[in-house]
Write an enzyme that holds these catalytic residues in place. Structure first.
Site, short mmCIF file in Angstrom:
data_model
loop_
_atom_site.label_atom_id
_atom_site.label_comp_id
_atom_site.label_asym_id
_atom_site.label_seq_id
_atom_site.Cartn_x
_atom_site.Cartn_y
_atom_site.Cartn_z
N HIS A 47 39.70 38.23 49.14
CA HIS A 47 38.39 38.04 49.75
C HIS A 47 38.07 36.54 49.70
CE1 HIS A 47 34.53 39.30 51.18
NE2 HIS A 47 33.87 39.11 50.06
N HIS A 85 29.63 37.63 45.00
CA HIS A 85 28.76 37.56 46.17
C HIS A 85 27.49 38.36 45.86
CE1 HIS A 85 32.09 36.44 49.29
NE2 HIS A 85 31.49 35.37 48.78
N HIS A 105 30.21 49.80 52.68
CA HIS A 105 30.04 48.36 52.89
C HIS A 105 29.92 48.05 54.38
CE1 HIS A 105 30.71 43.95 52.45
NE2 HIS A 105 30.14 44.15 51.28
N HIS A 125 32.88 41.06 42.39
CA HIS A 125 32.92 39.62 42.70
C HIS A 125 31.51 39.06 42.76
CE1 HIS A 125 32.30 41.42 46.67
NE2 HIS A 125 32.20 40.24 47.26
N ASP A 147 35.14 43.78 47.97
CA ASP A 147 35.41 43.51 49.38
C ASP A 147 36.83 42.97 49.53
OD1 ASP A 147 32.68 43.96 49.35
OD2 ASP A 147 32.12 42.01 50.05
N ASP A 192 25.50 40.41 47.28
CA ASP A 192 25.30 41.84 47.57
C ASP A 192 26.03 42.74 46.58
OD1 ASP A 192 27.62 40.82 48.80
OD2 ASP A 192 27.69 42.42 50.29
N HIS A 193 26.71 42.13 45.59
CA HIS A 193 27.42 42.93 44.58
C HIS A 193 26.91 42.69 43.16
CE1 HIS A 193 30.54 44.38 47.40
NE2 HIS A 193 30.08 43.34 48.07
#
Ligand code: ZN
Ligand code: ZN
Length: 301
Positions: free
Chosen positions: A140, A62, A268, A60, A210, A64-65
């Site tokens: 999410h 976000h 995570h 996805h 997530d 941090d990914h």
């Protein structure tokens, strides 16, 4: 199948932890799963050759990914990459990456293909002779998919005793491995089933990050050899898990139990926790075979 965890913490990179990224090796192919900031540094640190990565799966959008993706794509160009690169991820990923390349006037010297996803159902995103990859729709704050990697074992195991009894020449071994029958010099046909054993069972790996606790994924991940399920929080912060649409260690373990997976890999983690052993303790009240992901850890599946 071999999994190397490059990063397994939520939110921001720190000197001691990295955001999500993993490398899954299946029969000499390397698949990169998520690409948080600093992924290319982690690849170097763990001596994974950049040129072996040809497919990248992003869960996805976000940061941090995927904030490491543009850096990695750019480094590939500086390293004179020639192989095609395939990126799988949510619709919009192509626009984000191309805008950055365009405004920095730094197009790639290799072919870059985007496979954008928007289905809310599980779909096959990649398949070859050795592996098939399905999406696992997750719940999410933004559109998110996990990925299910299943090894395909097309080769049967040779029954050498039987093959030698029939005096079959070695040049037919390939044909037999792929299920072929053999015709002897006297015209008699020997069935492949008399010359082989069933293939060794195929391994499977499900990556789920997530997501909130979501039992809808259970039929998709049933009986997998290993499930990576996010566990951002402990139950003491379950209100935060609900609010931010993440899972607790207990919830990850409940999904593992209900899906009858062989092992659960957790990660995570929110950086608020100093001691990740607490995640294992909480999960093991529900499901015993738990592995804590840690940056740099290698797990044979
Ligand atoms: Zn995240
Ligand atoms: Zn997220």
């Amino acid at each position: 199948m071999k999994l190397t965890i490059l990063g397994c913490y939520a939110a921001t990179p720190r000197t001691i932890t990295n955001p999500t990224s993993q490398v899954l090796e299946i029969k000499n192919q390397m698949f990169l799963i998520d690409c948080g900031e600093g992924t290319q540094v982690q690849l170097r640190k763990h001596k994974i050759k950049f040129s072996r990565i040809n497919r990248i799966f992003i869960s996805h959008l976000h940061g941090d990914h995927f904030y490491g993706l543009i850096g990695l794509i750019s480094t590939f160009t500086l390293l004179n990459r020639e192989n095609d690169l395939h990126v799988y991820g949510p619709k919009g990923i192509k626009e984000i990456i191309l805008l950055q390349l365009k405004l920095s006037n730094s197009y790639t010297g290799y072919n870059l293909y985007f496979h954008e996803l928007e289905s809310k159902e599980s779909v096959i995103v990649y398949e070859d002779n050795n592996v098939i990859v399905h999406t696992i729709p997750l719940k999410h704050r933004v559109y998110t998919n996990g990925y299910l990697f299943k090894e395909k074992n097309t080769q049967r195991k040779l029954n050498i005793v039987a093959i030698e009894d029939y005096n079959i020449d070695k040049c037919y071994y390939q044909k037999i491995k792929f299920g072929g029958d053999i015709t002897l010099d006297n015209g008699k046909i020997i069935s492949n089933l008399d010359l082989t054993f069933n293939p060794e069972c195929e391994k499977s790996y499900a990556f789920c990050s997530d997501t909130v606790y979501n039992e809808d994924i259970i039929p998709l991940i049933k009986n997998v050899d290993a499930l990576y399920h996010e566990s951002t929080f402990l139950e003491t912060e379950s209100h935060l898990a609900k609010k931010t649409m993440h899972s607790t260690a207990r919830e990850a373990a409940t999904i593992a139990l209900k899906a009858n997976v062989k092992k659960l890999i957790m990660g995570h983690y929110s950086t608020r926790y100093g001691n990740i052993e607490l995640f294992k303790e909480e999960a093991q009240t529900i499901f015993n075979n738990v592995i804590l992901a840690n940056d740099g850890k290698t797990i044979e599946l």
